[in-house]
Design a protein around this motif. Structure first.
Motif, PDB file in Angstrom:
ATOM      1  N   ILE A  50       0.623   9.848  14.605  1.00  0.00           N
ATOM      2  CA  ILE A  50      -0.083   9.541  13.357  1.00  0.00           C
ATOM      3  C   ILE A  50       0.563   8.356  12.650  1.00  0.00           C
ATOM      4  N   ALA A  51       1.897   8.288  12.703  1.00  0.00           N
ATOM      5  CA  ALA A  51       2.615   7.182  12.072  1.00  0.00           C
ATOM      6  C   ALA A  51       2.578   5.904  12.904  1.00  0.00           C
ATOM      7  N   PRO A  76      -2.142  -3.848  15.804  1.00  0.00           N
ATOM      8  CA  PRO A  76      -1.201  -4.964  15.640  1.00  0.00           C
ATOM      9  C   PRO A  76      -0.568  -5.018  14.248  1.00  0.00           C
ATOM     10  N   ARG A  77      -1.297  -4.547  13.225  1.00  0.00           N
ATOM     11  CA  ARG A  77      -0.813  -4.602  11.838  1.00  0.00           C
ATOM     12  C   ARG A  77      -0.080  -3.320  11.442  1.00  0.00           C
ATOM     13  N   ILE A  78       0.529  -2.641  12.399  1.00  0.00           N
ATOM     14  CA  ILE A  78       1.054  -1.312  12.113  1.00  0.00           C
ATOM     15  C   ILE A  78       2.133  -1.341  11.029  1.00  0.00           C
ATOM     16  N   ARG A  79       2.946  -2.384  10.963  1.00  0.00           N
ATOM     17  CA  ARG A  79       4.002  -2.421   9.946  1.00  0.00           C
ATOM     18  C   ARG A  79       3.419  -2.367   8.548  1.00  0.00           C
ATOM     19  N   SER A  80       2.400  -3.165   8.293  1.00  0.00           N
ATOM     20  CA  SER A  80       1.795  -3.156   6.968  1.00  0.00           C
ATOM     21  C   SER A  80       1.032  -1.858   6.714  1.00  0.00           C
ATOM     22  N   LEU A  81       0.447  -1.287   7.751  1.00  0.00           N
ATOM     23  CA  LEU A  81      -0.288  -0.035   7.594  1.00  0.00           C
ATOM     24  C   LEU A  81       0.649   1.112   7.232  1.00  0.00           C
ATOM     25  N   ARG A  82       1.886   1.048   7.715  1.00  0.00           N
ATOM     26  CA  ARG A  82       2.842   2.113   7.428  1.00  0.00           C
ATOM     27  C   ARG A  82       3.322   2.091   5.975  1.00  0.00           C
ATOM     28  N   ALA A  83       2.967   1.082   5.215  1.00  0.00           N
ATOM     29  CA  ALA A  83       3.367   1.051   3.812  1.00  0.00           C
ATOM     30  C   ALA A  83       2.870   2.283   3.067  1.00  0.00           C
ATOM     31  N   ASN A  84       1.745   2.843   3.489  1.00  0.00           N
ATOM     32  CA  ASN A  84       1.166   4.008   2.816  1.00  0.00           C
ATOM     33  C   ASN A  84       1.496   5.322   3.514  1.00  0.00           C
ATOM     34  N   ILE A  85       2.334   5.276   4.558  1.00  0.00           N
ATOM     35  CA  ILE A  85       2.674   6.481   5.311  1.00  0.00           C
ATOM     36  C   ILE A  85       4.177   6.711   5.214  1.00  0.00           C
ATOM     37  N   GLY A  86       4.563   7.741   4.491  1.00  0.00           N
ATOM     38  CA  GLY A  86       5.970   8.105   4.405  1.00  0.00           C
ATOM     39  C   GLY A  86       6.323   9.091   5.498  1.00  0.00           C
ATOM     40  N   PHE A  87       7.484   8.900   6.129  1.00  0.00           N
ATOM     41  CA  PHE A  87       7.906   9.789   7.218  1.00  0.00           C
ATOM     42  C   PHE A  87       9.248  10.398   6.861  1.00  0.00           C
ATOM     43  N   VAL A  88       9.309  11.731   6.860  1.00  0.00           N
ATOM     44  CA  VAL A  88      10.544  12.458   6.565  1.00  0.00           C
ATOM     45  C   VAL A  88      11.046  13.063   7.870  1.00  0.00           C
ATOM     46  N   PHE A  89      12.235  12.637   8.286  1.00  0.00           N
ATOM     47  CA  PHE A  89      12.785  13.052   9.578  1.00  0.00           C
ATOM     48  C   PHE A  89      13.644  14.305   9.433  1.00  0.00           C
ATOM     49  N   GLN A  90      13.733  15.073  10.505  1.00  0.00           N
ATOM     50  CA  GLN A  90      14.560  16.275  10.503  1.00  0.00           C
ATOM     51  C   GLN A  90      16.010  15.927  10.212  1.00  0.00           C
ATOM     52  N   GLN A  91      16.502  14.826  10.796  1.00  0.00           N
ATOM     53  CA  GLN A  91      17.896  14.423  10.606  1.00  0.00           C
ATOM     54  C   GLN A  91      18.036  13.334   9.549  1.00  0.00           C
ATOM     55  N   PHE A  92      17.093  13.306   8.602  1.00  0.00           N
ATOM     56  CA  PHE A  92      17.159  12.513   7.370  1.00  0.00           C
ATOM     57  C   PHE A  92      16.944  11.014   7.570  1.00  0.00           C
ATOM     58  N   GLY A 107      12.584   2.275   1.099  1.00  0.00           N
ATOM     59  CA  GLY A 107      11.168   2.618   1.060  1.00  0.00           C
ATOM     60  C   GLY A 107      10.285   1.451   0.662  1.00  0.00           C
ATOM     61  N   LEU A 108      10.894   0.411   0.074  1.00  0.00           N
ATOM     62  CA  LEU A 108      10.125  -0.766  -0.343  1.00  0.00           C
ATOM     63  C   LEU A 108      10.001  -1.814   0.760  1.00  0.00           C
ATOM     64  N   LEU A 109      10.688  -1.639   1.868  1.00  0.00           N
ATOM     65  CA  LEU A 109      10.760  -2.714   2.863  1.00  0.00           C
ATOM     66  C   LEU A 109       9.411  -3.056   3.473  1.00  0.00           C
ATOM     67  N   TYR A 110       8.513  -2.063   3.561  1.00  0.00           N
ATOM     68  CA  TYR A 110       7.176  -2.355   4.090  1.00  0.00           C
ATOM     69  C   TYR A 110       6.377  -3.248   3.144  1.00  0.00           C
ATOM     70  N   ARG A 111       6.777  -3.300   1.865  1.00  0.00           N
ATOM     71  CA  ARG A 111       6.006  -4.029   0.867  1.00  0.00           C
ATOM     72  C   ARG A 111       6.664  -5.335   0.429  1.00  0.00           C
ATOM     73  N   THR A 112       7.830  -5.652   0.985  1.00  0.00           N
ATOM     74  CA  THR A 112       8.526  -6.863   0.572  1.00  0.00           C
ATOM     75  C   THR A 112       8.488  -7.912   1.682  1.00  0.00           C
ATOM     76  N   SER A 113       8.859  -9.128   1.337  1.00  0.00           N
ATOM     77  CA  SER A 113       8.869 -10.212   2.323  1.00  0.00           C
ATOM     78  C   SER A 113       9.989  -9.989   3.332  1.00  0.00           C
ATOM     79  N   LEU A 114       9.882 -10.656   4.472  1.00  0.00           N
ATOM     80  CA  LEU A 114      10.859 -10.481   5.540  1.00  0.00           C
ATOM     81  C   LEU A 114      12.252 -10.880   5.095  1.00  0.00           C
ATOM     82  N   TRP A 115      12.386 -11.999   4.376  1.00  0.00           N
ATOM     83  CA  TRP A 115      13.721 -12.457   3.993  1.00  0.00           C
ATOM     84  C   TRP A 115      14.371 -11.489   3.016  1.00  0.00           C
ATOM     85  N   ARG A 116      13.586 -10.905   2.092  1.00  0.00           N
ATOM     86  CA  ARG A 116      14.137  -9.922   1.163  1.00  0.00           C
ATOM     87  C   ARG A 116      14.539  -8.654   1.900  1.00  0.00           C
TER      88      ARG A 116
END
Length: 278
Positions: A50-51, A76-92, A107-116
């Motif tokens: 799903i992610a 192909p745009r999966i990185r930007s699409l994941r901005a709205n999908i939060g994933f909580v892992f068993q091992q944090f 958590g902001l990295l999907y929404r910021t520029s590459l250099w930031r």
């Protein structure tokens, strides 16, 4: 309300097993849904599909009206699409040597520029958002500690704060309480339920513990050997029904839960036919 997650005929085979077999599901916006089943039943594999972390052999997944993958190819745009999908892992999935607040800010990295993203540059306003998220999950006093110094329950709270900062509309939680003590497990489930209720997030959480599905998730999807064997109200998950679905494996998988007072008897007039997988 609309459909948040649409899955059609999803199949995945690994060298050792068939992980998913022709899975089809619809999950509405704002739902809180439990995935239950034994280890190897396909719960984690389904969430990772799903992610868009892995590609299926066949099938289609749409999240928030955006195509995530189809016929073995991730969008192909999966990185930007994941901005709205939060994933909580068993091992944090926190970086132990970094401060808790920095982990939350990722958590902001999907929404910021590459250099930031590469330089981990965050504004004062973004840092304030992270602190507010830590307040919301009750660990603001640990903001500047290294993540590795936190307890398991605290680390999972930090992971949920990361989803808050991300402003995720869909949260996928993969066995988030599997390694936690009972009190921490309740706290994490309460936080997920609060995010679902107050923020309107769609939450899909995989669990071994049937009593947590009963308490927190109105709907449960049960997987067995990669197949959906039940999709319906959690309240209908009686010991009798679990035994019917899982046969001899039921006691091994859910033995402690089958004797729990939380395991309700069927409501009058509720037949197994109503509770059968759709």
């Amino acid at each position: 309300m609309g459909t948040a997650i649409q899955i059609r005929n999803l199949s995945k085979t690994f060298p050792s097993c068939k992980a998913l077999q022709d899975v089809s599901l619809d999950i509405d916006s704002g739902e809180m849904v439990a995935l239950i089943g034994a280890s190897g039943s396909g719960k984690s594999t389904l969430l990772r599909h799903i992610a868009g972390f892995i590609a299926a052999d066949a099938g289609k997944i749409v999240v928030l009206e955006q195509l995530i993958q189809q016929d073995g190819k991730v969008a192909p745009r999966i990185r930007s699409l994941r901005a709205n999908i939060g994933f909580v892992f068993q091992q944090f999935n926190l970086v132990g040597r970094l401060p808790v607040i920095t982990n939350v800010l990722t958590g902001l990295l999907y929404r910021t520029s590459l250099w930031r993203s590469l330089l981990m540059r965050f504004s004062l306003n973004e840092r304030q958002q992270a602190l507010e998220a830590l307040v919301a999950v009750g660990i603001e006093q640990s903001a500047w500690q290294r993540a590795a110094t936190l307890s398991g329950g605290q680390q999972q709270r930090a992971a949920l704060a990361r989803c808050m900062v991300q402003r995720a509309k869909v949260i996928l939680a993969d066995e988030p309480i599997a390694s936690l003590d009972p009190e921490s497990s309740r706290n994490v489930m309460e936080l997920l339920a609060s995010m679902n209720r107050k923020r309107g997030c769609t939450v899909v959480v995989s669990l071994h513990q049937v009593e947590f599905a009963l308490k927190y998730c109105p709907r449960t999807v049960a997987l067995h050997r990669g197949c959906v064997v039940y999709d319906g109200p959690s309240a209908a998950l009686t010991p009798q029904l679990l035994g019917e679905l899982y046969g001899a494996d039921a006691k091994e998988l859910f033995g402690k839960m089958l004797d729990s007072p939380a395991m309700k008897q069927p409501e009058p007039g509720l037949s197994l036919a109503m509770a059968a997988a759709r």
